[in-house]
Design a protein around this motif. Sequence first.
Motif, PDB file in Angstrom:
ATOM      1  N   LYS A   1       0.833  -1.214   0.000  1.00 55.67           N
ATOM      2  CA  LYS A   1       0.000   0.000   0.000  1.00 55.67           C
ATOM      3  C   LYS A   1       0.864   1.259   0.000  1.00 55.67           C
ATOM      4  CE  LYS A   1      -2.598  -1.139   3.504  1.00 55.67           C
ATOM      5  NZ  LYS A   1      -3.544  -0.996   4.621  1.00 55.67           N
TER       6      LYS A   1
ATOM      7  N   GLN B   1       2.080   1.618  -3.501  1.00 55.88           N
ATOM      8  CA  GLN B   1       0.993   1.958  -4.416  1.00 55.88           C
ATOM      9  C   GLN B   1       0.631   3.444  -4.336  1.00 55.88           C
ATOM     10  OE1 GLN B   1      -2.517  -0.451  -3.993  1.00 55.88           O
ATOM     11  NE2 GLN B   1      -3.573   0.525  -5.691  1.00 55.88           N
ATOM     12  N   LYS B   2       0.622   3.981  -3.128  1.00 54.88           N
ATOM     13  CA  LYS B   2       0.255   5.390  -2.939  1.00 54.88           C
ATOM     14  C   LYS B   2       1.289   6.346  -3.530  1.00 54.88           C
ATOM     15  CE  LYS B   2      -2.284   4.533   1.366  1.00 54.88           C
ATOM     16  NZ  LYS B   2      -2.224   4.642   2.849  1.00 54.88           N
TER      17      LYS B   2
ATOM     18  N   TYR C   1      -1.802  -1.079  -9.671  1.00 56.88           N
ATOM     19  CA  TYR C   1      -1.692  -2.272  -8.829  1.00 56.88           C
ATOM     20  C   TYR C   1      -3.056  -2.949  -8.693  1.00 56.88           C
ATOM     21  CZ  TYR C   1       3.003  -2.246  -6.647  1.00 56.88           C
ATOM     22  OH  TYR C   1       4.343  -2.365  -6.395  1.00 56.88           O
TER      23      TYR C   1
ATOM     24  N   TYR D   1      -4.743  -6.942  -7.176  1.00 56.12           N
ATOM     25  CA  TYR D   1      -4.375  -7.935  -6.172  1.00 56.12           C
ATOM     26  C   TYR D   1      -5.124  -9.249  -6.355  1.00 56.12           C
ATOM     27  CZ  TYR D   1      -2.296  -3.954  -3.805  1.00 56.12           C
ATOM     28  OH  TYR D   1      -1.533  -2.850  -3.511  1.00 56.12           O
TER      29      TYR D   1
ATOM     30  N   GLU E   1      -9.430  -0.567   1.227  1.00 51.93           N
ATOM     31  CA  GLU E   1      -8.409   0.477   1.115  1.00 51.93           C
ATOM     32  C   GLU E   1      -7.819   0.537  -0.290  1.00 51.93           C
ATOM     33  OE1 GLU E   1      -5.521   0.888   4.390  1.00 51.93           O
ATOM     34  OE2 GLU E   1      -6.730  -0.597   5.440  1.00 51.93           O
ATOM     35  N   VAL E   2      -7.461  -0.629  -0.844  1.00 53.08           N
ATOM     36  CA  VAL E   2      -6.805  -0.603  -2.160  1.00 53.08           C
ATOM     37  C   VAL E   2      -7.803  -0.335  -3.286  1.00 53.08           C
ATOM     38  CG1 VAL E   2      -4.857  -2.010  -1.418  1.00 53.08           C
ATOM     39  CG2 VAL E   2      -6.864  -3.134  -2.403  1.00 53.08           C
TER      40      VAL E   2
ATOM     41  N   SER F   1      -7.685  -0.122  -7.312  1.00 48.52           N
ATOM     42  CA  SER F   1      -7.307  -1.512  -7.586  1.00 48.52           C
ATOM     43  C   SER F   1      -8.505  -2.425  -7.799  1.00 48.52           C
ATOM     44  CB  SER F   1      -6.490  -2.074  -6.416  1.00 48.52           C
ATOM     45  OG  SER F   1      -5.279  -1.405  -6.269  1.00 48.52           O
TER      46      SER F   1
END
Length: 370
Positions: A20, A23-24, A32, A34, A48-49, A54
Amino acid sequence: MRILNVIGRRPTGGIGSVVKNYQKHLDKDVIYDYLLFSDYPEGPFDSEVKKLGSKVYIVPSLKLKNYIAINSQLDKLFHNIKNEYDIMHIHTVNVAFLVVNKAKKIGLNNIIAHSHATKFSDSKLKSLRNKILCKNLKQMTNYYAACSYEAGEFLFGRNSMINDEVKIIKNAIEIEKYKFSNYKRKKFRSEHNFDADDYLIGCIGRLSPQKNLSFALEVFRELVKKDDVKNYKLLIVGEGPELKKLEDLTNKYEINDKVVFLGFRNDVQNILSGIDLFFMPSNYEGLPVIGVEALSSGLPCVFSEAISKEFASSKSFYISFKNDIEEWGSNLYSISKLPIDRTEVVTNGLGYNICEEAKKLKEYYSNIIN
């Protein structure tokens, strides 16, 4: 470029925090997604992602009884994502045997195996299982990465490290977020009824055998035998399978008035400002993110010899397991009496600034694709 990150179970910290953070801070043209192995369709990590843009794919957890279902769902998944991804980045290497051949069948040939630890598992049985599952890892994948030299040597061998075959991808963080704040310190202590002169030692992480927290309690019991440590307290932050065992030990050692269990917290930066010393006597680690965060908060950090020496700094103190409990207690006591400048941040010089490391990771991905 689009990266499929493969993680063997839904993360609650550790690997999840690392990916994370990157990614940020990666450029927006690096996307990204998953693939997680879990028996639950949704979790906090997913939410969150997804907010970061994502896609999250879920298949059943890695259990023998799920093998047929996992294979079937992976076949469908890889059929549906053909031509979508440039790289598959495997963070939990014991699932590589399930995904690598399926990826190659759809032309996804750029595959990174990433070592995040220096041991396969706490459990002897799972450790043996994972060792067998990873036997042909180097033949299956074509790029190797690790969070530290030790983690790379563990999984890929010393020769691979000597020959510079393994890319070190540091567990970098937003250093500014974790810098010491006197305001956060006072707020945290006020919320938990700690006095200004209480000396707080913090253990933060999953309550599992890996973290060796039963040993931490033994050391703390030895420490508080000293005459001038009446204001010392041990904070255990996290959740996990060893909670009951640790609570029982606290009662057995008659230190329950000095040990506080705070459970799972999402305000680690406040806790780090609030405590006075970070203690991590783990049995094994790759390169723990919480260690980077603690050093970024200007804390003196006491590590076991199992922690990567890439943390070595003026505020990092390593103690060998060859020392007995009395020596551990004495060392912890001596370190607690050292004058510490909390505003001094050592992690910038060690290369853990996420802004800089994200640029290096994008360059690594670009070189693989091109």
